[in-house]
Design an enzyme around this catalytic site. Structure first.
Site, PDB file in Angstrom:
ATOM      1  N   GLU A  50       0.861  -1.198   0.000  1.00  0.00           N
ATOM      2  CA  GLU A  50       0.000   0.000   0.000  1.00  0.00           C
ATOM      3  C   GLU A  50       0.895   1.245   0.000  1.00  0.00           C
ATOM      4  OE1 GLU A  50      -1.544   0.800   3.949  1.00  0.00           O
ATOM      5  OE2 GLU A  50      -3.334   1.772   3.157  1.00  0.00           O
ATOM      6  N   ASN A 110      -7.090   6.351  -1.655  1.00  0.00           N
ATOM      7  CA  ASN A 110      -5.981   5.429  -1.385  1.00  0.00           C
ATOM      8  C   ASN A 110      -6.186   4.269  -2.360  1.00  0.00           C
ATOM      9  OD1 ASN A 110      -4.131   3.616  -0.355  1.00  0.00           O
ATOM     10  ND2 ASN A 110      -4.620   4.032   1.785  1.00  0.00           N
ATOM     11  N   LYS A 153      -9.490   2.155  -1.841  1.00  0.00           N
ATOM     12  CA  LYS A 153      -9.699   1.609  -0.482  1.00  0.00           C
ATOM     13  C   LYS A 153     -11.045   2.024   0.104  1.00  0.00           C
ATOM     14  CE  LYS A 153      -7.061   1.282   3.887  1.00  0.00           C
ATOM     15  NZ  LYS A 153      -5.771   1.689   4.494  1.00  0.00           N
ATOM     16  N   GLU A 192      -5.989   8.668   7.915  1.00  0.00           N
ATOM     17  CA  GLU A 192      -6.580   8.252   6.630  1.00  0.00           C
ATOM     18  C   GLU A 192      -7.995   8.787   6.472  1.00  0.00           C
ATOM     19  OE1 GLU A 192      -5.883   4.440   4.713  1.00  0.00           O
ATOM     20  OE2 GLU A 192      -4.810   3.852   6.524  1.00  0.00           O
ATOM     21  N   CYS A 197      -4.882  -2.986   2.844  1.00  0.00           N
ATOM     22  CA  CYS A 197      -4.585  -2.909   4.276  1.00  0.00           C
ATOM     23  C   CYS A 197      -5.772  -3.160   5.186  1.00  0.00           C
ATOM     24  CB  CYS A 197      -3.904  -1.592   4.614  1.00  0.00           C
ATOM     25  SG  CYS A 197      -3.148  -1.682   6.249  1.00  0.00           S
ATOM     26  N   ASN A 230       0.323  -1.134   5.463  1.00  0.00           N
ATOM     27  CA  ASN A 230       1.240  -0.404   6.356  1.00  0.00           C
ATOM     28  C   ASN A 230       0.608  -0.517   7.730  1.00  0.00           C
ATOM     29  OD1 ASN A 230       3.281   1.808   4.862  1.00  0.00           O
ATOM     30  ND2 ASN A 230       1.517   1.251   3.614  1.00  0.00           N
TER      31      ASN A 230
HETATM   32  N1  CDT Z   1      -2.881   1.356   6.505  1.00  0.00           N
HETATM   33  C1  CDT Z   1      -3.802   0.791   7.320  1.00  0.00           C
HETATM   34  O1  CDT Z   1      -4.961   0.625   6.944  1.00  0.00           O
HETATM   35  N2  CDT Z   1      -3.380   0.459   8.551  1.00  0.00           N
HETATM   36  C2  CDT Z   1      -4.243  -0.048   9.590  1.00  0.00           C
HETATM   37  C3  CDT Z   1      -3.642   0.305  10.896  1.00  0.00           C
HETATM   38  C4  CDT Z   1      -4.517   0.040  12.036  1.00  0.00           C
HETATM   39  S1  CDT Z   1      -5.835   1.118  12.235  1.00  0.00           S
HETATM   40  C5  CDT Z   1      -5.156   2.612  12.739  1.00  0.00           C
HETATM   41  C6  CDT Z   1      -4.430  -1.559   9.521  1.00  0.00           C
HETATM   42  O2  CDT Z   1      -5.577  -2.004   9.589  1.00  0.00           O
HETATM   43  O3  CDT Z   1      -3.450  -2.298   9.460  1.00  0.00           O
END
Ligand code: CDT
Length: 315
Positions: free
Chosen positions: A50, A113, A130, A149, A175, A200
């Protein structure tokens, strides 16, 4: 299994951290290295994380829209990314990667995204934006870092599509989408055979730090369950390691339709893993334990698609 195999050799190209000051051209160089390595091992498709071109910028609160927009691409490919597309065309390899997309649609400026699948002729063949945007909208200074986000992107408007590509049925998500069973079930209902995604994921989760030690577990738990429950291959690729002041988990993996991890990265750096994914193996699950036609009971699932009682303000 007496069926003829239908194999796609897939590479998962984990990226180590991308510093705030690192240029797109530098990230692209790293991706080209991984792509060449994948081709040398006969991969047909290479999957990147991502937001693969920049640091994970939603960890900072920026006052000015112009500071945020610097992380977005207004064209894909563009001058800095073109070498990646050129290399793919030269090597005749497909790839998937994520980036921040800034577009004008019907006269409205929109931020998504986004991830794309590029075919072995260097053409964008499929796009996903996304849908599950995690984090928060306001600057929450009590956090060790932000996850904005919900402020910087709007919800994707392309749904969860399944595309006939690379002699299979391929879907994408990004993600946080991977934690939601609905993501995979919507693609499962379209007969998906391979889902590719990047992530990420910080090791530290500010609202519930008591779960920090479970981040890697929850990653694989969600992915393995989704693969099994829909009888699909999943390739899930991290941006990993210490990015600026934020530790990101690794755990890049390729998962069989049985839910078994068949390949997994061992480092938190740029690293390539590969697997020969026999798409015919999806039938072991899709025609048996999760034969949707025979065993699903959707009339008892209606709550799942009912509107939420109180929707948060539309961003
Ligand atoms: N990039 C992304 O969606 N990361 C989220 C982080 C946790 S929620 C703040 C994930 O679900 O991995």
């Amino acid at each position: 299994n007496s069926l003829m195999p239908r194999i796609i050799k897939v590479a998962a190209a984990q990226l180590g951290p991308i510093a705030l000051a690192e240029t797109r051209s530098s990230a692209v160089k790293r991706m080209i290295n991984l792509m060449q390595n994948a081709k040398a091992q006969d991969a047909e498709l290479v999957v990147f994380p991502e937001l693969a071109l920049t640091t994970f910028f939603p960890r900072w609160y920026f006052e000015e829209q112009s500071q945020i927009d610097k992380f977005f691409e207004t064209e894909m490919p563009n001058k800095q990314i073109q070498p990646l597309f050129d290399e793919a065309r030269k090597l005749k390899i497909g790839f998937n990667f994520g980036f921040a997309e800034l577009v004008e649609e019907d006269g409205v400026t929109r931020h998504f995204n986004t991830a794309v699948i590029v075919n072995d002729r260097g053409e964008i063949a499929a796009k996903y934006r996304k849908i599950h945007l995690p984090g928060h909208i306001e600057n929450e200074t009590w956090r060790a870092f932000q996850h904005l986000e919900k402020r910087y992107f709007e919800k994707g408007n392309l749904g969860f599509q399944v595309h006939k590509l690379f002699s299979g049925k391929i879907g994408m998500c990004i993600c946080n989408d991977r934690r939601w069973p609905e993501t995979f079930r919507v693609m499962g209902l379209q007969g998906v055979e391979l889902v590719v995604l990047g992530y990420n994921t910080p090791k530290h989760y500010p609202p519930a730090p008591e779960h920090d030690h479970l981040q890697e577990f929850h990653n694989h738990l969600s992915l393995q369950a989704a693969a099994y429950q829909n009888g699909t291959w999943i390739v899930a690729v991290a941006k990993a390691g210490k990015e600026e002041d934020c530790e990101l988990i690794g755990g890049t993996c390729i998962i069989a339709p049985t839910g078994e991890i068949v390949a997994e990265c061992k480092t938190l750096a740029d690293e390539l893993i590969l697997a020969e994914c026999d798409l015919e193996r999806c039938k072991e699950i899709q025609e048996n334990i999760f034969n949707f036609d025979l065993h699903r009971q959707p009339e008892d699932y209606s709550l799942i698609t009912e509107a939420k009682k109180e929707s948060p303000p539309n961003h």
